[in-house]
Motif scaffolding. Structure first.
Motif, mmCIF file in Angstrom:
data_model
loop_
_atom_site.group_PDB
_atom_site.id
_atom_site.type_symbol
_atom_site.label_atom_id
_atom_site.label_comp_id
_atom_site.label_asym_id
_atom_site.label_seq_id
_atom_site.Cartn_x
_atom_site.Cartn_y
_atom_site.Cartn_z
ATOM 1 N N TYR A 11 37.396 51.287 35.293
ATOM 2 C CA TYR A 11 36.731 50.005 35.550
ATOM 3 C C TYR A 11 35.771 49.643 34.422
ATOM 4 O O TYR A 11 35.699 48.500 33.983
ATOM 5 C CB TYR A 11 35.973 50.046 36.884
ATOM 6 C CG TYR A 11 36.866 50.043 38.092
ATOM 7 C CD1 TYR A 11 37.720 48.977 38.342
ATOM 8 C CD2 TYR A 11 36.854 51.097 39.003
ATOM 9 C CE1 TYR A 11 38.557 48.964 39.453
ATOM 10 C CE2 TYR A 11 37.689 51.096 40.119
ATOM 11 C CZ TYR A 11 38.530 50.031 40.338
ATOM 12 O OH TYR A 11 39.340 50.018 41.425
ATOM 13 N N GLU A 65 37.651 48.397 31.370
ATOM 14 C CA GLU A 65 38.233 47.077 31.581
ATOM 15 C C GLU A 65 37.165 45.993 31.579
ATOM 16 O O GLU A 65 37.372 44.892 31.066
ATOM 17 C CB GLU A 65 39.042 47.044 32.883
ATOM 18 C CG GLU A 65 40.382 47.709 32.766
ATOM 19 C CD GLU A 65 41.142 47.295 31.509
ATOM 20 O OE1 GLU A 65 41.392 46.100 31.334
ATOM 21 O OE2 GLU A 65 41.445 48.186 30.681
ATOM 22 N N ILE A 66 36.014 46.292 32.159
ATOM 23 C CA ILE A 66 34.921 45.314 32.166
ATOM 24 C C ILE A 66 34.473 45.023 30.738
ATOM 25 O O ILE A 66 34.396 43.871 30.319
ATOM 26 C CB ILE A 66 33.738 45.841 33.003
ATOM 27 C CG1 ILE A 66 34.089 45.801 34.490
ATOM 28 C CG2 ILE A 66 32.469 45.012 32.739
ATOM 29 C CD1 ILE A 66 33.115 46.582 35.362
ATOM 30 N N LYS A 99 36.871 42.895 28.749
ATOM 31 C CA LYS A 99 37.052 41.500 29.124
ATOM 32 C C LYS A 99 35.801 40.642 28.961
ATOM 33 O O LYS A 99 35.843 39.429 29.174
ATOM 34 C CB LYS A 99 37.528 41.419 30.586
ATOM 35 C CG LYS A 99 38.953 41.908 30.822
ATOM 36 C CD LYS A 99 39.970 40.841 30.468
ATOM 37 C CE LYS A 99 41.409 41.306 30.631
ATOM 38 N NZ LYS A 99 41.849 41.368 32.017
ATOM 39 N N ASP A 132 32.743 38.362 27.687
ATOM 40 C CA ASP A 132 32.421 37.415 26.623
ATOM 41 C C ASP A 132 31.086 37.800 25.997
ATOM 42 O O ASP A 132 30.354 38.649 26.515
ATOM 43 C CB ASP A 132 32.279 35.999 27.197
ATOM 44 C CG ASP A 132 33.629 35.361 27.418
ATOM 45 O OD1 ASP A 132 34.603 35.788 26.789
ATOM 46 O OD2 ASP A 132 33.699 34.419 28.234
ATOM 47 N N MET A 181 23.427 52.125 41.186
ATOM 48 C CA MET A 181 24.344 51.116 40.665
ATOM 49 C C MET A 181 24.044 50.872 39.193
ATOM 50 O O MET A 181 22.901 50.966 38.734
ATOM 51 C CB MET A 181 24.153 49.786 41.405
ATOM 52 C CG MET A 181 24.293 49.845 42.915
ATOM 53 S SD MET A 181 26.021 49.823 43.429
ATOM 54 C CE MET A 181 26.316 48.049 43.384
ATOM 55 N N ASN A 191 28.105 34.954 30.554
ATOM 56 C CA ASN A 191 27.771 34.426 31.872
ATOM 57 C C ASN A 191 28.158 35.387 32.987
ATOM 58 O O ASN A 191 28.257 34.988 34.149
ATOM 59 C CB ASN A 191 28.464 33.083 32.090
ATOM 60 C CG ASN A 191 28.018 32.055 31.072
ATOM 61 O OD1 ASN A 191 26.827 31.924 30.788
ATOM 62 N ND2 ASN A 191 28.975 31.351 30.499
ATOM 63 N N SER A 192 28.395 36.652 32.631
ATOM 64 C CA SER A 192 28.841 37.635 33.619
ATOM 65 C C SER A 192 27.698 38.544 34.025
ATOM 66 O O SER A 192 26.911 38.982 33.190
ATOM 67 C CB SER A 192 29.945 38.522 33.030
ATOM 68 O OG SER A 192 30.997 37.748 32.526
ATOM 69 N N ASP A 193 27.638 38.826 35.318
ATOM 70 C CA ASP A 193 26.638 39.742 35.864
ATOM 71 C C ASP A 193 27.383 40.682 36.817
ATOM 72 O O ASP A 193 27.811 40.273 37.898
ATOM 73 C CB ASP A 193 25.569 38.926 36.602
ATOM 74 C CG ASP A 193 24.384 39.789 37.004
ATOM 75 O OD1 ASP A 193 24.529 41.029 37.074
ATOM 76 O OD2 ASP A 193 23.310 39.217 37.258
ATOM 77 N N ILE A 194 27.567 41.933 36.378
ATOM 78 C CA ILE A 194 28.469 42.841 37.082
ATOM 79 C C ILE A 194 27.700 44.074 37.534
ATOM 80 O O ILE A 194 26.882 44.621 36.795
ATOM 81 C CB ILE A 194 29.638 43.243 36.155
ATOM 82 C CG1 ILE A 194 30.481 41.990 35.862
ATOM 83 C CG2 ILE A 194 30.493 44.350 36.770
ATOM 84 C CD1 ILE A 194 31.382 42.113 34.683
ATOM 85 N N THR A 195 27.957 44.487 38.764
ATOM 86 C CA THR A 195 27.305 45.669 39.313
ATOM 87 C C THR A 195 28.382 46.669 39.681
ATOM 88 O O THR A 195 29.341 46.316 40.375
ATOM 89 C CB THR A 195 26.501 45.291 40.571
ATOM 90 O OG1 THR A 195 25.871 44.034 40.357
ATOM 91 C CG2 THR A 195 25.451 46.332 40.860
ATOM 92 N N LEU A 196 28.229 47.886 39.190
ATOM 93 C CA LEU A 196 29.282 48.878 39.359
ATOM 94 C C LEU A 196 28.699 50.116 40.029
ATOM 95 O O LEU A 196 27.677 50.642 39.589
ATOM 96 C CB LEU A 196 29.819 49.231 37.964
ATOM 97 C CG LEU A 196 31.126 50.002 37.812
ATOM 98 C CD1 LEU A 196 32.280 49.267 38.462
ATOM 99 C CD2 LEU A 196 31.410 50.207 36.319
ATOM 100 N N ASN A 197 29.347 50.574 41.100
ATOM 101 C CA ASN A 197 28.921 51.834 41.710
ATOM 102 C C ASN A 197 29.104 52.973 40.711
ATOM 103 O O ASN A 197 30.107 53.043 40.024
ATOM 104 C CB ASN A 197 29.764 52.165 42.946
ATOM 105 C CG ASN A 197 29.568 51.155 44.066
ATOM 106 O OD1 ASN A 197 28.735 50.257 43.957
ATOM 107 N ND2 ASN A 197 30.346 51.281 45.129
ATOM 108 N N GLU A 228 73.163 56.155 15.099
ATOM 109 C CA GLU A 228 72.818 55.276 16.233
ATOM 110 C C GLU A 228 74.055 54.623 16.830
ATOM 111 O O GLU A 228 74.228 54.573 18.043
ATOM 112 C CB GLU A 228 71.846 54.180 15.784
ATOM 113 C CG GLU A 228 70.402 54.629 15.767
ATOM 114 C CD GLU A 228 69.493 53.598 15.124
ATOM 115 O OE1 GLU A 228 69.904 52.427 14.974
ATOM 116 O OE2 GLU A 228 68.371 53.981 14.749
#
Lengths: 374, 374
Positions: free
Chosen positions: A76, A79-80, A83, A85, A98, A105-111, A270
Motif C-alpha cells: 500500500y 502504491e500511494i 500515485k 501528485d 496511524m 491535494n491528497s491526505d492519506i491515513t494508513l494503519n 525458433e
C-alpha cells in the motif's frame, strides 16, 4: 516521527526497497517497510527469506521535524507514493498507530504494523570488500543465472557458484542439463572465496543495479553475502552444501567446430521449434552438419508437421558431418547471453555435451547436453 | 493448389482472419483457416461460434500455379508465416494431405485438416448497406462495449443495442449497474434497424479496423450482421430477445451539476481506490460536494486506512451539497470514454443514478448507479 522529502526521491528508493518485500509469507511483518528517521537520514529496511535490503537516503530535500521508526504495509505504501501528485510528500505519525501521508491535494491515513515485530538484521560489512566493475557484475548475473535449476530437489543447483582465486573470478550455474561459466579477471588480489548465491537473489540484485555507478562492493560472511551499491545494502543468504565440481565436464578439445551468425542460427532454431507437439519450452530440434558445409536445423512432429531450415556457417566448418539433437529453449537461452554477432558451436561427438563460445565474449562458455532421439 | 505471395501481405491478412479462430472448441475444424485459391484471388475463411471472417486477397504479388482449397491448422500456420524470413512465401499441396511452405531458407511441411469439415458460411450482403464513417464506428464501440454485462444470466445484456431510426443511430450498453449511450447523426436516411450485437464481436471488430479506410458498410439480416471493411467481411451473430427499454432510466433534469477537469477527477478516484480492502476492481469511493465548492473524494477501509482527496471543480458547482458513493472502476471506465478534457457530472439525488457528459463529446452519456453505504 515527522518528515518531508522530495516525492521522486522517496519513490525511487522505495522501488529498490520493495525488491525484498515478501508477497506471501507466514510472517506478515515481512510485508512491511521499516522506516527509520534520523536527524539527517531516512533509512528503509525490507527483508524476506532470501534477501534483506537497507537504503540510506540523505537527500537535500529531507527535512526532519521529529525522528522515530515505524513499520508500514509495503504494498500500500509503495502504491500511494507512486500515485501521489506534487513535488514533496509529508509523512508523520498520528494518534492510534496511524501514518499520515500528505502531498498535493491528497491526505492519506494508513494503519501501521508493530515496528517491534520487524527482525533485527545485521548487515555485515568488512574492511576489505571485493570491488567489482558494475558492468562485469551485471554480465555475470545475466550470463549465468538463467541456467540455475528451478526445481528444488537439489537445492545447491538453484544457486550460482562464485569462486575468487587470486585475480580470477569464476561464476558457474548448472541445472545438470546445461551449464554456464563466466571467468573474469579482477584487477587486484582478493581474498579467496567460494560461495553459492541463490539465483533468485541475483535476479533481484540485477534489477536494482540500474543507476550508472561504476563499482559494486562485495562483503562476504560465512552465512551471507552483502552487496554494497551506492546507498543500497543488498544482503543475500548463501546456499549450504558443496557445489558440484564441474571443471571436468567441460571438454577442451573439439574435433568439430562451426562458426555461425548468432542471429541466423537463432531464427532457424525458433522456427524449427514452432511445430513441436510439446510445450514450446520443451521443443527438441536437430542439427545436422552436411558434407556440403550447410547446416540443417530440423524438427519433426508426426501429428503436426516438420520443419527443415538451412543455415550457412560463416566459414567452412571444421570436422566431419555430425547429427545432434537438443532442447531449442536451452540453445536459445544460451545464445542470448552472447554479445558477439558470431558464435562458435563446438562438438566432441553426437552424444557428448557441446559448447557455445562467442567471438567477442572472452571468458564465457555455454555448455548444453544433447538429447538422445530414436 | 500451388501459389506464391508477398509474405507481409499474407501475414497481415492472416492476422485479421485469426480474430475468428476458435482457441478451445469441441469442433477442431473451427481452429483452422480455410484457404481458397482462385486464378487471381486468395480467400481466407475463419469462423467461431460468434463471428465469421472472410478476406479476399487480390495482390499483385499473388501468383497462382494451380487453384484449390485447403483447411490448415490456424495457430501453427499463423506462427509459421509470422516467423518466416524472405519477401515471398510459396504454398503448395503435396502428397498425403500435407501443405508445403517454402520461404527464405525454410522448408516446412504441415499436416492439413479435412477441408470438407469446414462449414459452409453465407456472408449475407444486400444492395443498400448502411454506410458509416469508420471513426464513428470505432468510437461507438470504444464508448459503449465496455459497459456490457460479462455475466451470462441475462444474455441480452452481453450485447450492444444498436438502433437506426431515420438519420439517427443510437448505441446502448448496460450491465444494469451502469449504462453507456452514444447517439450519432448519420448522413442519409437508412432503413430502420434494431439489433443487439454481442459485445465480444464488437471487441474483435474494432481490432481489425486498423487500416485508415474511411467507411464501413453494414449489411443486416434477421439472424446476423455483416460488416464490410475494405477486403474484409466480418459477420457476427445477433442476440435473440428484447433489449430493455432504457430511455426512461436516463434523467433529463439535474439540480446538481459539477464541472471537472477529467484528469484531476480520474487521479483522485484512482488514489482513493488504492486503499480498498476489496479487489481493486470493486473499490467503492465517495464523492462529497462541500458548501465551499470543493469536492472531496474519499475512501475508508478500517483495516487499512483512509484517503481524502480534494478536487477543485472547474467552475462553481450548481446545486446543493451532495454525498454519493459509487464504484471507482465504473467511474474510471466511464471517464476514459470521453475525448473532452472537461466533463460534467450531473446528479438528481444521493441515491439516484447520475450522469457524466463531456464538454466536447456530443451524443455521449455515461450513467452510473450509486452504491448505498452504511
Amino acid at each position: 516521527m515527522n518528515f518531508t522529502i522530495n516525492k521522486e526521491i522517496m519513490l525511487n528508493n522505495l522501488l529498490v526497497a520493495q525488491k525484498a518485500l515478501s508477497t506471501k509469507t507466514p510472517a506478515p511483518y515481512l510485508q512491511g517497510v521499516k522506516l527509520e528517521v534520523y536527524q539527517n537520514e531516512l533509512v528503509m529496511l525490507t527483508s524476506n527469506s532470501d534477501i534483506s535490503i537497507k537504503l540510506s537516503v540523505k537527500h537535500e530535500s529531507l527535512s526532519v521535524e521529529s525522528t522515530g521508526e515505524v513499520l508500514v504495509p509495503g504494498r500500500y505504501f509503495v502504491e500511494i507514493i507512486r500515485k501521489l501528485d506534487g513535488d514533496k510528500v509529508a509523512v508523520s505519525v498520528i494518534e492510534n498507530n496511524m501514518l499520515r501521508i500528505v502531498a498535493g491535494n491528497s491526505d492519506i491515513t494508513l494503519n501501521m504494523m508493530n515496528v517491534d515485530d520487524f527482525p533485527q538484521i545485521e548487515f555485515l560489512m568488512n574492511d576489505n570488500p571485493i570491488r567489482l566493475d558494475s558492468k562485469v557484475m551485471r554480465s555475470i548475473i545475466r550470463q549465468t543465472t538463467f541456467a540455475t535449476s528451478v526445481v528444488e530437489n537439489r537445492p545447491i543447483l538453484t544457486g550460482v557458484n562464485i569462486r575468487v582465486d587470486g585475480q580470477r573470478l569464476v561464476a558457474i550455474a548448472t541445472d545438470s542439463f546445461r551449464l554456464s561459466q563466466k571467468v573474469v579477471d579482477i584487477p587486484m588480489n582478493m581474498e579467496n572465496m567460494n560461495v553459492v548465491i541463490p539465483g533468485r537473489s541475483l535476479d533481484e540484485l540485477i534489477k536494482i543495479m540500474e543507476s550508472n555507478l561504476e563499482e559494486i562492493l562485495i562483503h562476504l560472511d560465512h552465512k551471507s553475502i552483502l552487496f554494497e551499491y551506492g546507498n543500497v545494502l543488498f544482503q543475500s543468504r548463501l546456499l549450504d552444501g558443496n557445489f558440484p565440481e564441474t571443471s571436468r565436464l567441460i571438454p577442451y578439445e573439439f574435433p568439430i567446430v562451426i562458426k555461425f551468425s548468432k542471429n541466423d542460427l537463432a531464427v532457424a532454431i525458433e522456427r524449427a521449434s514452432l511445430l513441436s507437439s510439446r510445450e514450446a519450452t520443451a521443443a527438441i530440434v536437430k542439427l545436422y552438419l552436411r558434407s556440403d558445409n550447410v547446416v540443417e536445423i530440423t524438427s519433426n512432429s508426426p501429428e503436426i508437421g516438420k520443419v527443415v531450415e538451412e543455415v550457412f556457417p560463416v566459414d567452412k566448418a571444421i570436422g566431419i558431418p555430425i547429427r545432434i539433437a537438443f532442447s531449442a529453449k536451452y540453445f536459445l537461452d544460451a545464445l542470448k547471453t552472447f554479445l558477439s554477432d558470431q558464435v562458435f558451436v563446438k562438438f566432441t561427438g553426437e552424444i557428448r555435451p557441446f559448447v557455445i563460445e562467442g567471438e567477442n565474449d572472452p571468458g564465457l562458455i555455454q555448455l548444453i547436453l544433447p538429447v538422445r532421439t530414436e
